[in-house]
Design a protein around this motif. Sequence first.
Motif, PDB file in Angstrom:
ATOM      1  N   PHE A 293     -10.011   1.765   2.249  1.00 33.71           N
ATOM      2  CA  PHE A 293      -9.986   2.534   3.490  1.00 33.71           C
ATOM      3  C   PHE A 293     -10.802   3.820   3.369  1.00 33.71           C
ATOM      4  N   GLY A 294     -11.330   4.259   4.491  1.00 39.14           N
ATOM      5  CA  GLY A 294     -11.854   5.612   4.586  1.00 39.14           C
ATOM      6  C   GLY A 294     -10.706   6.593   4.737  1.00 39.14           C
TER       7      GLY A 294
ATOM      8  N   ASP B  27      -5.435   8.277   2.959  1.00 40.61           N
ATOM      9  CA  ASP B  27      -5.627   6.890   3.392  1.00 40.61           C
ATOM     10  C   ASP B  27      -4.752   5.983   2.529  1.00 40.61           C
ATOM     11  N   PRO B  28      -4.444   4.807   3.022  1.00 39.79           N
ATOM     12  CA  PRO B  28      -3.610   3.879   2.248  1.00 39.79           C
ATOM     13  C   PRO B  28      -4.310   3.444   0.963  1.00 39.79           C
TER      14      PRO B  28
ATOM     15  N   LEU C  90      -8.976  -4.560   0.650  1.00 40.49           N
ATOM     16  CA  LEU C  90      -9.343  -3.476   1.546  1.00 40.49           C
ATOM     17  C   LEU C  90      -9.483  -2.146   0.832  1.00 40.49           C
TER      18      LEU C  90
ATOM     19  N   PHE D 218      -8.928   4.476  11.036  1.00 36.09           N
ATOM     20  CA  PHE D 218      -9.410   4.180   9.688  1.00 36.09           C
ATOM     21  C   PHE D 218     -10.405   3.031   9.743  1.00 36.09           C
TER      22      PHE D 218
ATOM     23  N   PHE E 171      -4.162   0.727  -2.222  1.00 33.51           N
ATOM     24  CA  PHE E 171      -3.648  -0.592  -2.587  1.00 33.51           C
ATOM     25  C   PHE E 171      -2.826  -0.508  -3.867  1.00 33.51           C
TER      26      PHE E 171
ATOM     27  N   GLN F 135      -5.760  -8.343   7.460  1.00 33.29           N
ATOM     28  CA  GLN F 135      -4.413  -8.035   7.020  1.00 33.29           C
ATOM     29  C   GLN F 135      -3.676  -7.334   8.153  1.00 33.29           C
TER      30      GLN F 135
ATOM     31  N   TYR G 183       0.847  -1.186   0.000  1.00 36.92           N
ATOM     32  CA  TYR G 183       0.000   0.000   0.000  1.00 36.92           C
ATOM     33  C   TYR G 183       0.887   1.243   0.000  1.00 36.92           C
TER      34      TYR G 183
END
Lengths: 113, 117
Positions: B107-108, A42-43, B105, B88, A45, A102, A35
């Motif tokens: 994320f916010g 935010d991270p 995933l 998050f 992907f 994860q 990431y």
Amino acid sequence: AAGVIQSPRHLIKEKRETATLKCYPIPRHDTVYWYQQGPGQDPQFLISFYEKMQSDKGSIPDRFSAQQFSDYHSELNMSSLELGDSALYFCASSSFGGTYEQYFGPGTRLTVT
Amino acid sequence: GEDVEQSLFLSVREGDSSVINCTYTDSSSTYLYWYKQEPGAGLQLLTYIFSNMDMKQDQRLTVLLNKKDKHLSLRIADTQTGDSAIYFCAESIIVYAGGTSYGKLTFGQGTILTVHP
């Protein structure tokens, strides 16, 4: 308990240089994810691997490549670095099936000058 | 599509409860997670909830899921100054690819929780 290990923790490179980030997953975890987290973001992907094969690809630039090795560690190779590549790069790992959670490493902070 | 939204800031007094809210759009989400990130640090998995559950409690943490409204919340009881961090939420869509299945995933933006003494 063992966690995800990333190295180096900090890296400073100049524009157009290359960088290699390493990730060692939690023992017995077979899936690795990368990431990118920009400042205040935010991270996002980038890419994932399962059993040494690429399993999914996200918003990874063509200048970046990654692989997973026989010992399950992974490397993210970044070439022709740009200022916008400055970010925190996280590796996460999980094991096949289960609850799919994860676990993230501490991250590598890459600064491109 | 996949979109996760959170309020950006929350400020509480030490000892109060904190409630961090999150909305998501993908109804096929299977698991929903809460991660905590302290300054300059990695993402720590706090808790998760399976999409067929309404509530999950884990010590000071309570997760509530309203699947109909696609709303997730994290309640921290007796909030401490050490809880100050970015939280998050993330939704997980199960992806079948490359001979495996995993949770992808999204994320916010993260909620910055500030706890005042």
